[in-house]
Design an enzyme around this catalytic site. Sequence first.
Site, PDB file in Angstrom:
ATOM      1  N   GLU A  41      38.299  33.020  33.096  1.00  0.00           N
ATOM      2  CA  GLU A  41      39.690  33.166  34.095  1.00  0.00           C
ATOM      3  C   GLU A  41      39.955  31.818  34.898  1.00  0.00           C
ATOM      4  O   GLU A  41      38.749  31.514  35.403  1.00  0.00           O
ATOM      5  CB  GLU A  41      39.156  34.428  34.978  1.00  0.00           C
ATOM      6  CG  GLU A  41      40.141  34.489  35.983  1.00  0.00           C
ATOM      7  CD  GLU A  41      39.637  35.691  37.010  1.00  0.00           C
ATOM      8  OE1 GLU A  41      40.160  35.503  38.253  1.00  0.00           O
ATOM      9  OE2 GLU A  41      38.789  36.480  36.503  1.00  0.00           O
ATOM     10  N   ARG A  45      43.948  28.069  41.833  1.00  0.00           N
ATOM     11  CA  ARG A  45      43.629  27.773  43.362  1.00  0.00           C
ATOM     12  C   ARG A  45      43.385  26.452  43.330  1.00  0.00           C
ATOM     13  O   ARG A  45      43.123  25.682  44.483  1.00  0.00           O
ATOM     14  CB  ARG A  45      42.047  28.480  43.730  1.00  0.00           C
ATOM     15  CG  ARG A  45      41.826  29.826  43.911  1.00  0.00           C
ATOM     16  CD  ARG A  45      40.359  30.213  44.113  1.00  0.00           C
ATOM     17  NE  ARG A  45      40.081  31.581  43.848  1.00  0.00           N
ATOM     18  CZ  ARG A  45      38.947  32.189  44.326  1.00  0.00           C
ATOM     19  NH1 ARG A  45      37.920  31.546  44.612  1.00  0.00           N
ATOM     20  NH2 ARG A  45      38.844  33.400  43.861  1.00  0.00           N
ATOM     21  N   THR A  68      43.976  34.811  40.152  1.00  0.00           N
ATOM     22  CA  THR A  68      44.613  34.636  41.460  1.00  0.00           C
ATOM     23  C   THR A  68      46.384  34.378  41.296  1.00  0.00           C
ATOM     24  O   THR A  68      46.603  33.539  42.140  1.00  0.00           O
ATOM     25  CB  THR A  68      43.861  33.345  42.251  1.00  0.00           C
ATOM     26  OG1 THR A  68      42.636  33.013  42.051  1.00  0.00           O
ATOM     27  CG2 THR A  68      44.089  33.358  43.728  1.00  0.00           C
ATOM     28  N   LYS A 128      40.154  45.124  38.339  1.00  0.00           N
ATOM     29  CA  LYS A 128      39.245  44.296  38.844  1.00  0.00           C
ATOM     30  C   LYS A 128      38.943  45.063  40.417  1.00  0.00           C
ATOM     31  O   LYS A 128      39.815  44.984  41.022  1.00  0.00           O
ATOM     32  CB  LYS A 128      39.932  42.871  38.940  1.00  0.00           C
ATOM     33  CG  LYS A 128      39.209  41.965  39.929  1.00  0.00           C
ATOM     34  CD  LYS A 128      39.921  40.698  40.045  1.00  0.00           C
ATOM     35  CE  LYS A 128      39.397  39.943  41.070  1.00  0.00           C
ATOM     36  NZ  LYS A 128      40.017  38.430  41.107  1.00  0.00           N
TER      37      LYS A 128
END
Length: 209
Positions: A41, A45, A68, A128
């Site tokens: 993953e 960011r 994200t 998640k």
Amino acid sequence: MKPIETIMRTAPVIPVLVIEDVAHAVPVARALVAGGLRVLEVTLRTPVALDVIRAMRSVEGAIVGAGTVTDPATLKASIDAGAEFIVSPGLTERLGAAAVSSGIPYLPGIANAGDIMRGLDLGLTHFKFFPAATSGGLPALKALAGPFHQCQFCPTGGITLESAPDWLGFGPVLCVGGSWVVGQTASGGDPDSAAIEAAARAAAALTRN
């Protein structure tokens, strides 16, 4: 089995990656795959995250996704960069609908019953649990899993190699997200591939349920 479930069952830990130098992408991915962690993953960011996804896709055996992801525009950019699955920190109807419409395997973040119900309305059953450690931990997830017995989870946030077995011992947990495997890779200096591979092997050796 749904495609996202297949991805979640590939390994007990999904490394959560924050990579600031695209030159680190391939060495990190190769070390993780060599250590037995194929599902990666890449969090969005850093400014180079989409380029990191593109680079990691070249590593044989790697299954590379974007994390994200917070809106439909970022979803599209991630898919265009080659992401094979999408992870979001939370769930909105707009993002959820866009992800479902795209057909890409999608793992939205949830922290409470309302989040799960919003996901179920969209036909989603895999979530998640985030941020896991500060959202009540394993007791909270066990409480949520009771009324939502059809759901399965990937707890992420504050989980360590030491605490992961407790989470993986709970039936509805298929895997956990772990930033400890690699940590943040800063610009300058090469990743310690041997250390990353060793950490991946330790994580891959964890058992579920």
